[in-house]
Scaffold this motif. Sequence first.
Motif, PDB file in Angstrom:
ATOM      1  N   ARG A 115      20.728 -17.997   2.344  1.00 27.82           N
ATOM      2  CA  ARG A 115      19.370 -18.487   1.969  1.00 27.82           C
ATOM      3  C   ARG A 115      19.073 -18.559   0.674  1.00 27.82           C
ATOM      4  N   ARG A 116      19.298 -17.268  -0.012  1.00 26.23           N
ATOM      5  CA  ARG A 116      18.948 -17.236  -1.361  1.00 26.23           C
ATOM      6  C   ARG A 116      19.919 -18.274  -2.326  1.00 26.23           C
ATOM      7  N   ILE A 117      21.153 -18.413  -1.898  1.00 22.87           N
ATOM      8  CA  ILE A 117      22.125 -19.272  -2.483  1.00 22.87           C
ATOM      9  C   ILE A 117      21.428 -20.713  -2.272  1.00 22.87           C
ATOM     10  N   GLY A 118      20.772 -21.137  -1.265  1.00 23.87           N
ATOM     11  CA  GLY A 118      20.162 -22.371  -1.234  1.00 23.87           C
ATOM     12  C   GLY A 118      20.756 -23.223   0.119  1.00 23.87           C
ATOM     13  N   PHE A 119      21.379 -22.421   0.932  1.00 24.16           N
ATOM     14  CA  PHE A 119      21.861 -23.245   2.040  1.00 24.16           C
ATOM     15  C   PHE A 119      21.055 -23.335   3.354  1.00 24.16           C
ATOM     16  N   LYS A 120      20.948 -24.588   3.840  1.00 23.34           N
ATOM     17  CA  LYS A 120      20.121 -24.731   4.953  1.00 23.34           C
ATOM     18  C   LYS A 120      20.440 -24.520   6.315  1.00 23.34           C
ATOM     19  N   HIS A 121      21.801 -24.417   6.518  1.00 20.11           N
ATOM     20  CA  HIS A 121      22.437 -24.322   7.975  1.00 20.11           C
ATOM     21  C   HIS A 121      23.775 -23.352   7.606  1.00 20.11           C
ATOM     22  N   CYS A 122      24.101 -22.599   8.663  1.00 15.71           N
ATOM     23  CA  CYS A 122      25.266 -21.700   8.658  1.00 15.71           C
ATOM     24  C   CYS A 122      25.993 -21.972   9.973  1.00 15.71           C
ATOM     25  N   TYR A 123      27.222 -22.086  10.012  1.00 10.19           N
ATOM     26  CA  TYR A 123      28.023 -22.779  10.822  1.00 10.19           C
ATOM     27  C   TYR A 123      29.220 -21.698  11.049  1.00 10.19           C
ATOM     28  N   LEU A 124      29.733 -21.401  12.249  1.00  9.85           N
ATOM     29  CA  LEU A 124      30.666 -20.545  12.461  1.00  9.85           C
ATOM     30  C   LEU A 124      31.664 -21.077  13.722  1.00  9.85           C
ATOM     31  N   GLU A 125      32.872 -20.539  13.591  1.00  8.33           N
ATOM     32  CA  GLU A 125      33.865 -20.668  14.703  1.00  8.33           C
ATOM     33  C   GLU A 125      34.036 -19.465  15.306  1.00  8.33           C
TER      34      GLU A 125
END
Length: 165
Positions: A115-125
Amino acid sequence: MPETIAAFSIRAIEPRDDAAVARIIRAVMPEFGACGTGFAINDPEVDWMSRAYDGPRCAYFVVERDGNVEGGGGVAPLEGGDADTCELRKMYFLPTLRGLGAGAELMSRCLDVARRIGFKHCYLETLTGMDSAMKLYERTGFRRIDGPRGATGHGGCNTFYLLDL
């Protein structure tokens, strides 16, 4: 008298941790049948994680207990994905660390940084059979999606999640 379980600590990876993290990843993946092409076990970055996550918009953390690295996990931009999406990457724990709350704590740390870096979504496999991990992802708010995103190169994974940050 009840057994005392040692507390754990989480910190940013350092070059001195590379060998321990590589050993952990290569020990845990076969436990879940994640061997061969398409799995992180064969990813060359496993041998130099501190350099791989030293770039912009990347972070990798190790979990220590009694002075020993017993797990780790991080975030990085999703290869081949949009600029708003990061990937939760290479989150693995030795059996001695599981069940102590380290997964939830590390997940929280990774998502806060994302979030601090500025991402809006987190994906994982992930992989069928990693049931405890999937329960953690779902408790954290990840929702299962129909198929892969980006170009992770992890063709062996068969379960995909996304979280709106």
